[in-house]
Design a protein around this motif. Structure first.
Motif, PDB file in Angstrom:
ATOM      1  N   ARG A 109     104.135   4.737  15.855  1.00 50.59           N
ATOM      2  CA  ARG A 109     104.598   5.669  14.826  1.00 50.59           C
ATOM      3  C   ARG A 109     106.080   5.433  14.537  1.00 50.59           C
ATOM      4  NH1 ARG A 109     102.456   8.315  10.887  1.00 50.59           N
ATOM      5  NH2 ARG A 109     100.671   8.440  12.319  1.00 50.59           N
ATOM      6  N   ASP A 110     106.830   5.093  15.578  1.00 46.23           N
ATOM      7  CA  ASP A 110     108.279   4.982  15.445  1.00 46.23           C
ATOM      8  C   ASP A 110     108.760   3.560  15.216  1.00 46.23           C
ATOM      9  OD1 ASP A 110     108.335   7.683  15.837  1.00 46.23           O
ATOM     10  OD2 ASP A 110     108.920   7.572  17.944  1.00 46.23           O
ATOM     11  N   ASN A 111     108.100   2.576  15.818  1.00 43.44           N
ATOM     12  CA  ASN A 111     108.554   1.193  15.650  1.00 43.44           C
ATOM     13  C   ASN A 111     107.743   0.430  14.607  1.00 43.44           C
ATOM     14  OD1 ASN A 111     106.488   0.981  18.109  1.00 43.44           O
ATOM     15  ND2 ASN A 111     106.572  -1.047  17.179  1.00 43.44           N
ATOM     16  N   GLY A 112     106.662   1.005  14.140  1.00 41.91           N
ATOM     17  CA  GLY A 112     105.828   0.334  13.151  1.00 41.91           C
ATOM     18  C   GLY A 112     106.329   0.534  11.734  1.00 41.91           C
ATOM     19  N   PRO A 113     105.622  -0.023  10.753  1.00 42.95           N
ATOM     20  CA  PRO A 113     106.036   0.122   9.355  1.00 42.95           C
ATOM     21  C   PRO A 113     105.756   1.532   8.840  1.00 42.95           C
ATOM     22  CG  PRO A 113     103.903  -0.953   9.468  1.00 42.95           C
ATOM     23  CD  PRO A 113     104.378  -0.792  10.893  1.00 42.95           C
ATOM     24  N   ILE A 114     106.467   1.915   7.801  1.00 44.79           N
ATOM     25  CA  ILE A 114     106.113   3.102   7.019  1.00 44.79           C
ATOM     26  C   ILE A 114     105.632   2.594   5.666  1.00 44.79           C
ATOM     27  CG2 ILE A 114     106.921   5.224   5.927  1.00 44.79           C
ATOM     28  CD1 ILE A 114     108.923   5.539   8.162  1.00 44.79           C
ATOM     29  N   PHE A 115     104.363   2.834   5.376  1.00 37.00           N
ATOM     30  CA  PHE A 115     103.750   2.305   4.161  1.00 37.00           C
ATOM     31  C   PHE A 115     104.125   3.149   2.941  1.00 37.00           C
ATOM     32  CE2 PHE A 115     101.024   0.555   7.456  1.00 37.00           C
ATOM     33  CZ  PHE A 115     100.791  -0.739   6.999  1.00 37.00           C
ATOM     34  N   VAL A 116     104.196   2.467   1.801  1.00 36.47           N
ATOM     35  CA  VAL A 116     104.429   3.135   0.522  1.00 36.47           C
ATOM     36  C   VAL A 116     103.394   2.631  -0.479  1.00 36.47           C
ATOM     37  CG1 VAL A 116     106.884   3.627   0.848  1.00 36.47           C
ATOM     38  CG2 VAL A 116     106.194   1.383  -0.037  1.00 36.47           C
ATOM     39  N   LYS A 117     103.097   3.487  -1.475  1.00 41.99           N
ATOM     40  CA  LYS A 117     102.071   3.160  -2.465  1.00 41.99           C
ATOM     41  C   LYS A 117     102.587   3.380  -3.879  1.00 41.99           C
ATOM     42  CE  LYS A 117      97.758   3.887  -2.466  1.00 41.99           C
ATOM     43  NZ  LYS A 117      96.383   4.463  -2.467  1.00 41.99           N
ATOM     44  N   ARG A 118     101.994   2.647  -4.808  1.00 42.37           N
ATOM     45  CA  ARG A 118     102.182   2.851  -6.248  1.00 42.37           C
ATOM     46  C   ARG A 118     100.824   2.679  -6.892  1.00 42.37           C
ATOM     47  NH1 ARG A 118     105.554  -1.597  -9.338  1.00 42.37           N
ATOM     48  NH2 ARG A 118     103.664  -2.748  -8.780  1.00 42.37           N
ATOM     49  N   GLU A 119     100.210   3.806  -7.235  1.00 44.75           N
ATOM     50  CA  GLU A 119      98.832   3.757  -7.735  1.00 44.75           C
ATOM     51  C   GLU A 119      97.993   2.955  -6.749  1.00 44.75           C
ATOM     52  OE1 GLU A 119      99.170   2.367 -11.757  1.00 44.75           O
ATOM     53  OE2 GLU A 119      99.941   4.300 -12.470  1.00 44.75           O
ATOM     54  N   GLY A 120      97.451   1.793  -7.159  1.00 44.41           N
ATOM     55  CA  GLY A 120      96.602   1.024  -6.249  1.00 44.41           C
ATOM     56  C   GLY A 120      97.331  -0.018  -5.431  1.00 44.41           C
ATOM     57  N   ASP A 121      98.658  -0.095  -5.566  1.00 46.89           N
ATOM     58  CA  ASP A 121      99.440  -1.122  -4.877  1.00 46.89           C
ATOM     59  C   ASP A 121      99.963  -0.586  -3.540  1.00 46.89           C
ATOM     60  OD1 ASP A 121      99.158  -2.916  -6.997  1.00 46.89           O
ATOM     61  OD2 ASP A 121     100.922  -2.112  -8.023  1.00 46.89           O
ATOM     62  N   LEU A 122      99.965  -1.464  -2.525  1.00 51.12           N
ATOM     63  CA  LEU A 122     100.417  -1.096  -1.189  1.00 51.12           C
ATOM     64  C   LEU A 122     101.537  -2.032  -0.744  1.00 51.12           C
ATOM     65  CD1 LEU A 122      99.767   0.700   1.374  1.00 51.12           C
ATOM     66  CD2 LEU A 122      98.488  -1.283   2.205  1.00 51.12           C
ATOM     67  N   ALA A 123     102.607  -1.440  -0.199  1.00 50.25           N
ATOM     68  CA  ALA A 123     103.710  -2.203   0.385  1.00 50.25           C
ATOM     69  C   ALA A 123     104.202  -1.439   1.610  1.00 50.25           C
ATOM     70  CB  ALA A 123     104.818  -2.403  -0.642  1.00 50.25           C
ATOM     71  N   LEU A 124     105.266  -1.926   2.233  1.00 45.96           N
ATOM     72  CA  LEU A 124     105.764  -1.205   3.406  1.00 45.96           C
ATOM     73  C   LEU A 124     107.276  -1.300   3.506  1.00 45.96           C
ATOM     74  CD1 LEU A 124     106.584  -3.375   5.883  1.00 45.96           C
ATOM     75  CD2 LEU A 124     104.101  -3.583   6.033  1.00 45.96           C
ATOM     76  N   THR A 125     107.830  -0.328   4.215  1.00 44.66           N
ATOM     77  CA  THR A 125     109.255  -0.337   4.544  1.00 44.66           C
ATOM     78  C   THR A 125     109.400  -0.647   6.026  1.00 44.66           C
ATOM     79  OG1 THR A 125     109.255   2.069   4.933  1.00 44.66           O
ATOM     80  CG2 THR A 125     109.847   1.296   2.719  1.00 44.66           C
ATOM     81  N   ASP A 126     110.435  -1.416   6.335  1.00 42.99           N
ATOM     82  CA  ASP A 126     110.679  -1.908   7.699  1.00 42.99           C
ATOM     83  C   ASP A 126     112.065  -1.429   8.126  1.00 42.99           C
ATOM     84  OD1 ASP A 126     111.251  -3.299   9.997  1.00 42.99           O
ATOM     85  OD2 ASP A 126     110.890  -5.285   9.163  1.00 42.99           O
ATOM     86  N   TRP A 127     112.093  -0.435   9.012  1.00 44.50           N
ATOM     87  CA  TRP A 127     113.335   0.173   9.472  1.00 44.50           C
ATOM     88  C   TRP A 127     113.754  -0.408  10.815  1.00 44.50           C
ATOM     89  CZ3 TRP A 127     115.445   3.759   6.124  1.00 44.50           C
ATOM     90  CH2 TRP A 127     114.600   4.189   5.084  1.00 44.50           C
ATOM     91  N   GLN A 128     115.025  -0.305  11.117  1.00 44.94           N
ATOM     92  CA  GLN A 128     115.496  -0.695  12.427  1.00 44.94           C
ATOM     93  C   GLN A 128     115.006   0.317  13.467  1.00 44.94           C
ATOM     94  OE1 GLN A 128     117.227  -3.649  13.029  1.00 44.94           O
ATOM     95  NE2 GLN A 128     116.557  -3.907  10.905  1.00 44.94           N
ATOM     96  N   PHE A 129     114.533  -0.185  14.587  1.00 45.70           N
ATOM     97  CA  PHE A 129     114.098   0.656  15.700  1.00 45.70           C
ATOM     98  C   PHE A 129     114.970   0.325  16.901  1.00 45.70           C
ATOM     99  CE2 PHE A 129     111.342   1.203  19.501  1.00 45.70           C
ATOM    100  CZ  PHE A 129     111.212   2.586  19.446  1.00 45.70           C
ATOM    101  N   ASN A 130     115.640   1.338  17.468  1.00 47.77           N
ATOM    102  CA  ASN A 130     116.495   1.095  18.634  1.00 47.77           C
ATOM    103  C   ASN A 130     116.114   1.993  19.814  1.00 47.77           C
ATOM    104  OD1 ASN A 130     117.539   3.607  18.006  1.00 47.77           O
ATOM    105  ND2 ASN A 130     119.665   2.936  17.845  1.00 47.77           N
ATOM    106  N   SER A 131     114.821   2.324  19.875  1.00 43.72           N
ATOM    107  CA  SER A 131     114.277   3.083  21.002  1.00 43.72           C
ATOM    108  C   SER A 131     115.009   4.409  21.192  1.00 43.72           C
ATOM    109  CB  SER A 131     114.317   2.241  22.289  1.00 43.72           C
ATOM    110  OG  SER A 131     113.484   2.786  23.274  1.00 43.72           O
ATOM    111  N   TRP A 132     115.067   5.168  20.065  1.00 45.71           N
ATOM    112  CA  TRP A 132     115.617   6.533  20.075  1.00 45.71           C
ATOM    113  C   TRP A 132     117.049   6.567  20.612  1.00 45.71           C
ATOM    114  CZ3 TRP A 132     111.159   5.333  22.983  1.00 45.71           C
ATOM    115  CH2 TRP A 132     109.980   5.347  22.223  1.00 45.71           C
TER     116      TRP A 132
END
Length: 363
Positions: A109-132
């Motif tokens: 949940r914390d180190n994985g991607p956060i997905f985003v959508k636009r109608e039928g299109d799927l992409a993702l955001t990739d954030w830095q994870f530094n173990s809280w």
């Protein structure tokens, strides 16, 4: 209003020319109850991280994976041959796809991607994870979103900012919920203010109205993730944890959160429906002090909701509170007594992939 950061679409944290942001291209983060293509998880592997409880943790993971896989496909990250062999033996016959990926831990949940959508299109955001804030090792876990984007063949917006998925709740209509105790720590994004976060999350995830609570549970190593205390169950309903014992350190913090939520409004300026959810009644002690068990760390999937249970007197009451909030979904209680030894539960170890066709900006 206190506890709110509101942002007009014209405001951004950048003044210089830049590549189009997800928001500018029409992408936003869907609510968790939107239809999933799959769930992503990671298999536990390090007995030291689980304080000698790895066998019990794996047994509970197997129950969780098997339950989710009855309703939707599941992608399981395994870090080595031993992990994959163990997982395959426990999950034989389940709808699981295995991925051999170097891992430090399991909190996707914390180190994985956060997905985003636009109608039928799927992409993702990739954030830095530094173990809280640098509490554990994270180098391998920080690479998981890049792997997922490559596997799916989808656009990845790499961000220079630290952000964990468990620190943000969205209702799918532009409202986000978070906590100051987590986002405003100086070990994540020093100097980034509430207004800065509002601009950042608007640009990347389509959050147009960011609501702030003060804090989370005592001894939560995430510094008070929102997903351990307060959750959207639909666009207008928020369930929030309460502690009935006035002598418990969680009592005052949860009471303040409850009062603040009752004063907040949605994207249309309308008050939310606020539902109180008890915390477990039993004080649980782990290897590093008090554990943060909570029923709010449920996971919503296609036709189901899985709710952590701890062998606690409030287990049944939590299911009674949550079941009416999810019409059309089977609300399932599963044991998380071993998993909570690591500091989190079902929402922390899952990440939903919404339905959609992988999209690339340069395609």
């Amino acid at each position: 209003m206190a506890g709110m950061s509101d942002l007009s679409p014209a405001a951004t944290p950048h003044d210089a020319p830049h590549d189009p942001t997800p928001r500018e291209l029409g992408f936003g983060m869907p609510a968790e109850w939107a239809e999933h293509a799959a769930t992503w998880m990671s298999w536990p592997a390090d007995d030291d991280l689980w304080f000698g409880h790895l066998e019990g943790v794996r047994a509970e993971f197997a129950g969780l994976v098997r339950t989710i896989a009855r309703f939707e496909p599941l992608h399981l990250l395994v870090r080595d041959e031993e992990s994959e062999t163990d997982a395959r033996a426990r999950l034989d016959g389940a709808n699981v796809t295995y991925h051999r990926v170097p891992l430090d831990d399991v909190w996707v949940r914390d180190n994985g991607p956060i997905f985003v959508k636009r109608e039928g299109d799927l992409a993702l955001t990739d954030w830095q994870f530094n173990s809280w804030g640098g509490k554990f090792n994270w180098d391998h876990d920080n690479l998981v979103p890049e792997y997922v984007a490559g596997h799916l063949g989808t656009q990845r917006w790499a961000q220079p900012f630290v952000l964990e998925g468990g620190g943000l709740e969205v209702n799918g209509l532009g409202v986000g919920l978070t906590t100051r105790s987590c986002f405003l720590t100086d070990t994540r994004n020093p100097g980034l203010t509430e207004e800065g976060y509002a601009a950042l999350l608007n640009d990347t995830l389509g959050v147009r109205k960011l609501l702030w609570l003060d804090g989370g549970l005592e001894n939560d190593h995430t510094d008070g993730h929102i997903d351990t205390i307060t959750r959207f169950t639909d666009e207008r309903t928020i369930v929030t944890s309460v502690e009935s014992d006035p002598e418990d350190p969680n009592h005052a913090v949860m009471a303040k959160n409850l009062a603040d939520l009752r004063a907040m409004t949605d994207q249309d300026g309308q008050p939310f429906r606020i539902v109180e959810l008890p915390l477990p009644a039993t004080y649980l002690e782990g290897a590093e002090g008090r554990l943060p068990p909570t029923y709010a760390n449920f996971y919503i999937g296609n036709g189901f909701v899985v709710v952590p249970q701890y062998g606690d007197p409030n287990d049944a009451r939590a299911l009674e509170v949550l079941t009416p909030l999810f019409p059309g979904r089977e609300v399932i209680g599963l044991s998380s007594r071993a998993i909570i030894e690591g500091g989190g539960s079902f929402h922390c170890v899952t990440q939903q992939q919404p339905t959609g066709t992988p999209w690339q900006q340069d395609a």
